[in-house]
Design a protein around this motif. Sequence first.
Motif, short mmCIF file in Angstrom:
data_model
loop_
_atom_site.label_atom_id
_atom_site.label_comp_id
_atom_site.label_asym_id
_atom_site.label_seq_id
_atom_site.Cartn_x
_atom_site.Cartn_y
_atom_site.Cartn_z
N GLY A 118 0.84 -1.20 0.00
CA GLY A 118 0.00 0.00 0.00
C GLY A 118 0.87 1.24 0.00
O GLY A 118 1.24 1.76 -1.05
N THR A 153 3.73 1.86 5.27
CA THR A 153 3.86 2.56 6.56
C THR A 153 3.68 1.63 7.76
O THR A 153 3.58 2.10 8.90
CB THR A 153 2.84 3.72 6.69
N LEU A 205 4.32 -1.06 10.82
CA LEU A 205 5.30 -0.97 11.91
C LEU A 205 5.77 -2.34 12.41
O LEU A 205 6.47 -2.43 13.41
CB LEU A 205 4.68 -0.17 13.07
N PRO A 250 4.58 -5.54 5.16
CA PRO A 250 4.69 -5.68 3.70
C PRO A 250 6.10 -6.01 3.21
O PRO A 250 6.34 -5.98 2.01
CB PRO A 250 4.29 -4.27 3.21
N GLY A 309 -6.20 -0.28 1.02
CA GLY A 309 -5.79 -1.69 0.97
C GLY A 309 -4.91 -2.06 2.15
O GLY A 309 -5.09 -3.12 2.77
N MET A 352 -4.86 -0.51 5.05
CA MET A 352 -5.67 -0.44 6.27
C MET A 352 -6.52 -1.69 6.42
O MET A 352 -6.70 -2.22 7.52
CB MET A 352 -6.55 0.82 6.24
N GLY A 369 -7.24 3.88 14.94
CA GLY A 369 -6.53 5.11 15.26
C GLY A 369 -7.17 5.81 16.42
O GLY A 369 -7.92 5.21 17.19
N GLU A 415 -3.53 -9.29 6.23
CA GLU A 415 -2.21 -8.81 5.79
C GLU A 415 -1.81 -9.36 4.42
O GLU A 415 -0.63 -9.67 4.19
CB GLU A 415 -1.15 -9.11 6.86
N GLY A 438 -5.54 -13.28 0.23
CA GLY A 438 -6.01 -12.76 -1.06
C GLY A 438 -5.59 -11.31 -1.18
O GLY A 438 -5.18 -10.69 -0.20
N GLU A 485 -3.56 -2.88 16.74
CA GLU A 485 -3.83 -2.28 15.44
C GLU A 485 -2.69 -2.42 14.42
O GLU A 485 -2.94 -2.27 13.23
CB GLU A 485 -4.17 -0.79 15.61
C1 FAD Z 1 3.70 7.58 12.20
C2 FAD Z 1 2.85 6.33 12.13
C3 FAD Z 1 1.70 6.27 12.88
C4 FAD Z 1 0.88 5.15 12.80
N1 FAD Z 1 -0.25 5.12 13.56
C5 FAD Z 1 -1.10 4.08 13.42
C6 FAD Z 1 -2.34 4.07 14.15
O1 FAD Z 1 -2.66 4.98 14.91
N2 FAD Z 1 -3.16 3.01 13.96
C7 FAD Z 1 -2.85 2.00 13.11
O2 FAD Z 1 -3.65 1.09 12.95
N3 FAD Z 1 -1.68 1.97 12.44
C8 FAD Z 1 -0.81 2.98 12.56
N4 FAD Z 1 0.36 2.97 11.85
C9 FAD Z 1 0.71 1.80 11.02
C10 FAD Z 1 0.27 1.88 9.53
O3 FAD Z 1 0.18 3.22 9.08
C11 FAD Z 1 -1.09 1.19 9.30
O4 FAD Z 1 -1.04 -0.16 9.67
C12 FAD Z 1 -1.59 1.30 7.86
O5 FAD Z 1 -2.85 0.71 7.77
C13 FAD Z 1 -0.69 0.64 6.82
O6 FAD Z 1 -1.16 1.04 5.54
P1 FAD Z 1 -0.22 1.04 4.26
O7 FAD Z 1 -1.02 1.53 3.11
O8 FAD Z 1 1.04 1.74 4.53
O9 FAD Z 1 0.00 -0.51 4.10
P2 FAD Z 1 1.34 -1.35 3.92
O10 FAD Z 1 2.24 -1.11 5.06
O11 FAD Z 1 1.89 -1.15 2.56
O12 FAD Z 1 0.74 -2.82 4.01
C14 FAD Z 1 0.12 -3.29 5.17
C15 FAD Z 1 -0.24 -4.77 5.04
O13 FAD Z 1 -1.37 -4.91 4.19
C16 FAD Z 1 -1.04 -5.67 3.03
N5 FAD Z 1 -1.70 -5.03 1.91
C17 FAD Z 1 -1.46 -3.81 1.38
N6 FAD Z 1 -2.31 -3.57 0.36
C18 FAD Z 1 -3.09 -4.67 0.26
C19 FAD Z 1 -4.14 -5.05 -0.63
N7 FAD Z 1 -4.55 -4.25 -1.62
N8 FAD Z 1 -4.71 -6.27 -0.46
C20 FAD Z 1 -4.31 -7.09 0.53
N9 FAD Z 1 -3.32 -6.80 1.39
C21 FAD Z 1 -2.73 -5.58 1.26
C22 FAD Z 1 0.47 -5.66 2.95
O14 FAD Z 1 0.98 -6.80 2.29
C23 FAD Z 1 0.85 -5.62 4.41
O15 FAD Z 1 0.80 -6.91 4.96
C24 FAD Z 1 1.23 4.08 11.93
C25 FAD Z 1 2.39 4.14 11.17
C26 FAD Z 1 3.21 5.26 11.26
C27 FAD Z 1 4.45 5.31 10.42
#
Ligand code: FAD
Length: 454
Positions: free
Chosen positions: A70, A73, A75, A79, A139, A141, A148, A197, A201, A412
Amino acid sequence: MRSFDCSELKSILDDRRVSTGESVRVLHSHDESFHAPVLPDVVVWPHTTEEVSRLVLWACRSKMPVTAWGAGTSLEGNPIPVQGGMVIDFNEMNKIIAVRPEDFQVDVQAGVIYKELNKTLAHDGLFFPPDPGAAATIGGMIGNNASGSRSVRYGATKDYIMRLTVVLPGGDMIAVGNRARKSSSGYNLAALFTGSEGTLGIVTEATLKLAGLPVNFMAVRGTFPAIRNATDTVYAIMRAGLLPAAMEFLDANVVQVLNADKGLALEENPTLLMEFSGYSEQGLREEMSFVEEICQANGALSLDKGIGPEERARLWEIRHYTYESIKRYHIGLSPLIMDVAVPLSRYTEMVEFSKKEVQDLKAYLFGHAGDGNIHVHVMDDPQDKKRWARVEKATHSIVMKALEFEGTSTGEHGIGIGKSRFMRQEHGESLLLMKRIKALLDPDNLLNPGKFFP
Ligand SMILES: Cc1cc2nc3c(=O)[nH]c(=O)nc-3n(C[C@H](O)[C@H](O)[C@H](O)COP(=O)(O)OP(=O)(O)OC[C@H]3O[C@@H](n4cnc5c(N)ncnc54)[C@H](O)[C@@H]3O)c2cc1C
């Protein structure tokens, strides 16, 4: 690096959307965690579900791992393509397909950034409430079941999924769920994919439930003499029947770093940030004095408060700086962010226990207190084996305490790499069922392999 015929991929997508370039692969080798980067073999940028299907079919025939991407981001290393293979980046699959204000719904492609989505939805007085803070995609999320600061009132991503289009290993495209506000029909497959994750799928499109934008806001920032005073206030406020939209805890170390990094002069005490939303200013004013009363009964040392969107932004501003300020304060060190959640009744004990566990580390405690969710953010050097072993020991005992309190190893951030070692402890026999579901849907273990299972 695997050898494979890139021209086959270029017959599915045009040249520009297939890359084996070093810098592109490096960009897709790590998330925001400390986990070691691993390079994928190839990165692709599809535009449609059909293209994703053809890519997944090709990968499965080539026995190549496939990891959805996605915004990277995460933690917990979620991914990171730990076995290399193909990374499907959803950046260019970012259309808002249809806004349906009359149904409180929106159809989106998986690569839409939720903050961008909310800008569009605001024109119709609507929003998608889960807000992980970072610039996450829908995706991602769904992948992590992100939530959050507003989850205390609005819930997590799983509460907003109505229908998903999913590409399964082998390339089959299926739709799960529907657009009705309620349904008792069949197994809840949309829920199964949410939080998986990308191991079961690949989500390409989603119909999301929306909420109406609140009309007005009230916010309170309170400081307290000890952690217990602050965390007990969380329970007291909720027990009084008040409905906070957000309730965040920051420990004194966080406030100290914010002061140093941002040149602020906040009192360096355990702090609660609270947000309430409502209709009339008078109603919010009454709620405010009730909140003040409860804070004072719990020993509040200071209270700053205000009504209206500007006041809310002023009082909450510091929360948005937390992650970056901590990072900047420890240049050269990496973050390990533990994320556990416990029943509200155990929250105070959980936070106090965590604080003690990390007292000799560069550690910061903050979290979505209204959800019983605490983040322990430690800055250290993963290359320093001795020190990192100490950090991992602290993680271990904090997670074990959360499980002892009948909580979870992750509220989360998901399992990814970092939390897989706790899966057996947390899920016991039901982990076997999860493994069977994985084997049924992905018998060759090609979707985001090396995650979830210990
Ligand atoms: C500063 C900071 C603050 C944060 N605060 C929070 C918070 O308050 N709450 C929280 O929940 N998280 C938080 N996070 C973590 C993160 O931002 C979330 O988990 C977010 O949902 C990840 O989204 P992403 O698009 O970056 O996904 P990615 O990191 O790219 O992927 C996340 C997961 O989903 C899978 N994925 C991605 N796209 C798809 C798709 N289309 N189909 C199936 N699987 C998919 C990936 O393979 C991976 O396993 C924070 C991160 C940072 C850096």
